[in-house]
Design a protein around this motif. Structure first.
Motif, mmCIF file in Angstrom:
data_model
loop_
_atom_site.group_PDB
_atom_site.id
_atom_site.type_symbol
_atom_site.label_atom_id
_atom_site.label_comp_id
_atom_site.label_asym_id
_atom_site.label_seq_id
_atom_site.Cartn_x
_atom_site.Cartn_y
_atom_site.Cartn_z
ATOM 1 N N SER A 61 48.576 -7.490 -51.247
ATOM 2 C CA SER A 61 48.321 -7.667 -52.673
ATOM 3 C C SER A 61 47.059 -8.449 -52.925
ATOM 4 C CB SER A 61 49.460 -8.418 -53.336
ATOM 5 O OG SER A 61 50.581 -7.631 -53.352
ATOM 6 N N PHE A 62 46.683 -9.296 -51.989
ATOM 7 C CA PHE A 62 45.455 -10.046 -52.145
ATOM 8 C C PHE A 62 44.265 -9.095 -52.164
ATOM 9 C CE2 PHE A 62 43.182 -13.829 -52.183
ATOM 10 C CZ PHE A 62 42.119 -13.760 -51.305
ATOM 11 N N ASN A 74 44.498 -5.569 -52.691
ATOM 12 C CA ASN A 74 44.631 -4.553 -53.724
ATOM 13 C C ASN A 74 46.003 -4.668 -54.346
ATOM 14 O OD1 ASN A 74 44.899 -2.295 -55.248
ATOM 15 N ND2 ASN A 74 44.206 -0.881 -53.682
ATOM 16 N N PRO A 75 46.104 -5.113 -55.579
ATOM 17 C CA PRO A 75 47.411 -5.487 -56.116
ATOM 18 C C PRO A 75 48.436 -4.369 -56.126
ATOM 19 C CG PRO A 75 45.694 -6.339 -57.503
ATOM 20 C CD PRO A 75 45.027 -5.480 -56.490
ATOM 21 N N ALA A 81 51.296 -4.773 -61.860
ATOM 22 C CA ALA A 81 50.343 -5.536 -61.060
ATOM 23 C C ALA A 81 49.221 -6.025 -61.956
ATOM 24 C CB ALA A 81 49.804 -4.647 -59.952
ATOM 25 N N PRO A 129 45.818 -8.239 -62.324
ATOM 26 C CA PRO A 129 44.797 -8.810 -61.435
ATOM 27 C C PRO A 129 44.603 -10.310 -61.590
ATOM 28 C CG PRO A 129 43.869 -7.091 -62.833
ATOM 29 C CD PRO A 129 45.295 -7.171 -63.173
ATOM 30 N N HIS A 168 47.066 -12.470 -61.930
ATOM 31 C CA HIS A 168 48.170 -13.159 -61.297
ATOM 32 C C HIS A 168 48.616 -12.315 -60.129
ATOM 33 C CE1 HIS A 168 49.314 -16.594 -63.556
ATOM 34 N NE2 HIS A 168 49.180 -15.965 -64.673
ATOM 35 N N ARG A 169 47.711 -12.164 -59.178
ATOM 36 C CA ARG A 169 47.977 -11.235 -58.089
ATOM 37 C C ARG A 169 49.283 -11.516 -57.411
ATOM 38 N NH1 ARG A 169 42.228 -11.476 -56.030
ATOM 39 N NH2 ARG A 169 42.838 -13.599 -55.602
ATOM 40 N N GLU A 186 48.552 -19.720 -52.716
ATOM 41 C CA GLU A 186 48.729 -18.298 -52.431
ATOM 42 C C GLU A 186 48.202 -17.948 -51.055
ATOM 43 O OE1 GLU A 186 46.754 -17.028 -55.833
ATOM 44 O OE2 GLU A 186 48.308 -17.833 -57.126
#
Lengths: 80, 499, 254
Positions: free
Chosen positions: B23-24, B26-27, B104, B106, B108-109, C174
């Motif tokens: 997700s970092f 590409n969400p 998703a 961007p 708040h990935r 994160e």
């Protein structure tokens, strides 16, 4: 001296610490006493022969005490 | 492919663990990775069940190549196989269902990645709980289920964190009691493997420790499955959980510890033990109290989720009733009730989440004439509620029928009376919902998913499909129940639990 | 009497009852060599563990080799704890996440001359000791959990003393959660590799590193080291994750 005395000493210490934690009012003092609880548990693990567990308990005791102190810094130090 | 038992758990595990990293970058792909691996796991579980039904023998898988009792093994027999298929099925569709809730974003990935990770771990924990053949491994999987439950409840609605904290305290006590039970069993026999424990427990003559272990197990599993006096955490937890994960939590998470209890009491502890009768009577009393308490308390509330949560306490009471009967029909009824109630409760919570998504409806008095605006959801609600009451041809009737047969076989007519009374009570509160649905006045509600923008769909397609599938499965399970009972359940329950 | 006192009294009574049970005669004494707990699995492990796994530390042999599957899921529990703490924070966060100022400890300052000087010496020693504990996990006390926690303690000290100029710290919440995931994935990957070579999950004897060792049984220490590495990364990242979450939470005024 026989191990049974040391074991009894640490068990009584743990019970006394636990009772104090429940009934005491100053949260910062309670956190430090909780660190002593971790120490007493660590000694008991050494007495029954689990050395790896004692090592882990020593390290994690430090970590959890730091978390509690940071958390207490942001709320009031006395509880009703 | 003899690696299937562990691949069922490994695919979602890789998905859940790599989800934050993906997700970092590409969400959207993190979410798709989790959904994809859960569907792959479902496909593999169906293949595994087909293999077991064909050969008729349980599948053993040794982790690390070490033979049990020195290593850990997975044992999949007929009953296990069905439950694994059920959990994988509902897990896959719940992850699909939650994608509109967790678009998703961007900025708040991590938010949607974390949610999918925790949901996937819940499914992994439940799959592992059903597959394992080692008592301590069951504890580890129970901890994973509990921890992901705490997480999913805490990120829910306004009172979510308090409900999660209450669940955390009681859940930790339950896990501790289970662990103490395993500790007592290990000190008496020296082994942790379930098949080995069954053999060794017959040889020892110290019955005090077995009784103590049984008591610890009842409390441990009872807290996890919300059996009557140990149910305190359940109503707030199920009403305030995250709306898209609530179907999984309320439908499946409290049933699998009931299967664990069946495993322990029928496969490990022998039924001819002198204390077994007292133990089954205690479970029976707790079950009856739970059934009556759940059905009565559900009449008081107006919040839709709370009604469903209290009705769950009653339904878990039915499963415990099946366990306490201990004979063939009782156990068949209990397993069939696990299957049918999983679909019924999950379906009802899907409709509740759909109502919240589109109109923000939490209370039943806002439900007036909703069937005009959301026809599919309304139909599903009616079908699932009729099944919960126990009308043929839906699945709810048949599982209660088998439980009644089991009670008659044992000569305990009081249980039959309890079954009838509780069905009438659940008819009262579900028909009250129907009355408000069909004859209530229409409220002006804010539409979060307007039909003008999105065509004729009432809620997104990813949410409609699971609702429809749950309702259809309830009908299919009802119509096809003789097929399931005669060809699969009879043989496997006889062999696994009573053989 | 308020609720805490009542709870305390109930707990003490329950403890006394439990102590009465324990003193009853059905639990074997500690160290009894003929009790059933000590005469079935334990002699097998004592006699065969060194031969099967080439790890003199029996605890590591059982934890990481015979029952490595349990350790995998315990590590997953740690990862899950970090992700859950982060998710609870994110769902309640009211401030906008802007540029991070590395020397901002959110009002918690533990500085002073004694602390600054002492910890300049302590941090490198702790880091070296952590790597020693990781590498010697098979031979003496140690292993992945302890090493990861020690690395995290070194990071914690550096993060909480605000007057250090060079910061070790480059983790946000994160990023720490992602790193924990990578750590667990290293563990899983070490388990999956034997499956390509004809073995079961986590069967170290069939790892595809035959060219690097002299005997097949020497693959077991390789496998154990790789999974301990995964556990170390995961534990370190989770402890840092929870630290950052707690520090962030102290900024709220609710």
């Amino acid at each position: 001296m026989p191990v049974i005395f040391l074991e009894a000493l640490f068990l009584i210490l743990l019970i006394a610490i636990a009772v104090t934690i429940i009934f005491h009012k100053d949260l910062l003092a309670v956190t430090i006493i909780y660190c002593a609880f971790s120490f007493g548990a660590m000694m008991l693990y050494i007495i029954v022969g689990a050395a790896d567990v004692a090592f882990t308990e020593a390290v994690i005791g430090v970590v959890s005490t730091v978390y509690f102190i940071i958390a207490i810094k942001s709320i009031s130090r006395r509880c009703k | 492919m003899n690696h299937i038992p562990v691949l069922i758990i490994l695919f979602p595990l890789c998905g859940a663990v790599l989800c934050p990293l993906i997700s970092f970058l590409n969400p959207a792909w993190g979410k798709r990775a989790v959904v994809g691996t859960l569907f792959a796991s479902f496909a593999l579980s169906v293949i595994q069940l087909a293999g077991i039904v064909q050969t008729g023998e349980p599948v053993h898988y040794w982790m690390g190549g070490w033979a049990p009792p020195y290593g850990i093994e997975f044992v999949i027999d007929g009953v296990n196989g069905i439950i694994i298929v059920l959990v994988a099925f509902i897990g896959a569709f719940t992850s699909l269902f939650s994608s509109p809730f967790e678009e998703a974003n961007p900025n708040h990935r991590f938010k949607s990645a974390g949610y999918y990770s925790i949901l996937c771990f819940l499914v992994i924990g439940l799959l592992g709980l059903s597959s394992t053949g080692d008592a301590f491994n069951l504890y580890v999987f129970m901890e994973i289920v509990a921890l992901s439950g705490y997480g999913l409840i805490a990120i829910g609605e306004e009172k979510g964190p308090i409900a999660a904290f209450r669940y955390l305290l009681t859940g930790t006590i339950g896990a501790c009691m289970y662990l103490m039970g395993v500790g007592f069993l290990y000190s008496a026999t020296g082994t942790l493997n379930m098949a080995d424990l069954a053999i060794k427990l017959k040889e020892i003559d110290n019955t005090h420790i077995i009784i103590l272990a049984m008591a610890c197990m009842i409390v441990g599993f009872g807290i996890k499955m919300a059996l009557f006096p140990l149910h305190g955490w359940q109503p707030p937890a199920h009403s305030y959980a995250h709306p898209a994960a609530d179907p999984m939590i309320a439908g499946v998470m409290i049933k699998i510890p009931a299967y664990g209890m069946m495993r322990f009491f029928f496969c490990i502890f022998e039924e001819t033990h002198p204390a077994a009768e007292v133990v089954f009577n205690i479970i029976g009393v707790m079950a009856v109290c739970g059934i009556l308490f759940g059905s009565l308390k559900a009449l008081r509330y107006d919040k839709y989720n709370k009604i469903l949560a209290y009705s769950s306490i009653g339904q878990v009471g039915y499963i415990a009733l099946g366990i306490s009967l201990g004979n063939f029909y009782g156990l068949v009824g209990a397993v069939l009730h696990i299957l049918s109630h999983a679909f019924m409760k999950t379906g009802l919570f899907y409709t509740s989440a759909a109502l919240k998504y589109k109109f923000g409806i939490h209370y039943t008095d806002e439900l007036g004439q909703i069937y005009r605006k959301m026809p599919v959801t309304g139909t599903a609600m009616v079908a699932l509620s009729l099944s919960m009451i126990g009308l043929p041809p839906f699945a709810g009737f048949f599982s209660k029928w088998y439980l009644a047969l089991g009670a008659i076989q044992n000569g305990q007519y009081f249980y039959v009376a309890v079954l009838i009374v509780s069905s009438l009570l659940s008819a009262i509160y579900f028909f009250r919902i129907f009355e408000r649905l069909f004859m209530g006045e229409e409220k002006q509600l804010e539409d979060h998913y307007p039909a003008a923008e999105h065509g004729r769909k009432e809620v997104p397609l990813r949410m409609i499909i699971p609702v429809v599938i749950a309702a259809v499965m309830v009908v299919l399970l009802g119509l096809g129940n003789t097929f399931i009972v005669n060809n699969v359940l009879e043989i496997t329950v006889m062999e696994v639990f009573l053989g | 009497m308020d609720k805490v006192k009542i709870t305390g009294v109930i707990v003490i009574i329950a403890g006394v009852i439990l102590a009465g049970f324990i003193l009853g005669d059905f639990l074997p004494t500690v160290g009894d060599a003929t009790s059933s707990a000590n005469s079935y699995l334990s002699p097998y492990y004592i006699e065969h563990a060194l031969h099967d796994t080439e790890a003199p530390n029996l605890v590591t042999a059982v934890l990481a080799d015979y029952r490595g599957f349990d350790t995998l899921f315990e590590t997953c529990v740690m990862f899950l704890a970090g992700v859950t703490a982060l998710m609870v924070l994110l769902s309640k966060r009211k401030i906008v996440k802007g540029q991070r100022n590395p020397s901002d400890t959110n009002g918690i300052s533990f500085s002073g001359t004694v602390l600054d000087t002492a910890f300049r010496v302590l941090i490198p020693v702790i880091l070296i000791y952590a790597f020693y504990v990781l590498a010697h996990g098979e031979i003496s006390l140690g292993g992945g959990f302890q090493a990861g926690a020690l690395l995290a303690i070194a990071y914690m000290i550096d993060r909480l003393i605000p007057s250090f100029q060079n910061r070790l710290g480059f983790f946000t919440e994160e990023t720490a959660a992602m790193t924990a995931g990578v750590g667990v994935f290293i563990y899983i990957f070490t388990g999956i590799l034997p499956m390509f070579n004809g073995g079961n999950f986590l069967e170290y004897g069939k790892l595809p590193f035959e060219f690097a060792v002299e005997a097949a049984v020497m693959l077991h220490p390789v496998g154990i080291f790789l999974i301990e590495l995964g556990v170390t990364v995961c534990v370190m990242a989770t402890i840092i994750n929870i630290l950052e979450v707690v520090l962030e939470r102290t900024k709220f005024d609710d």
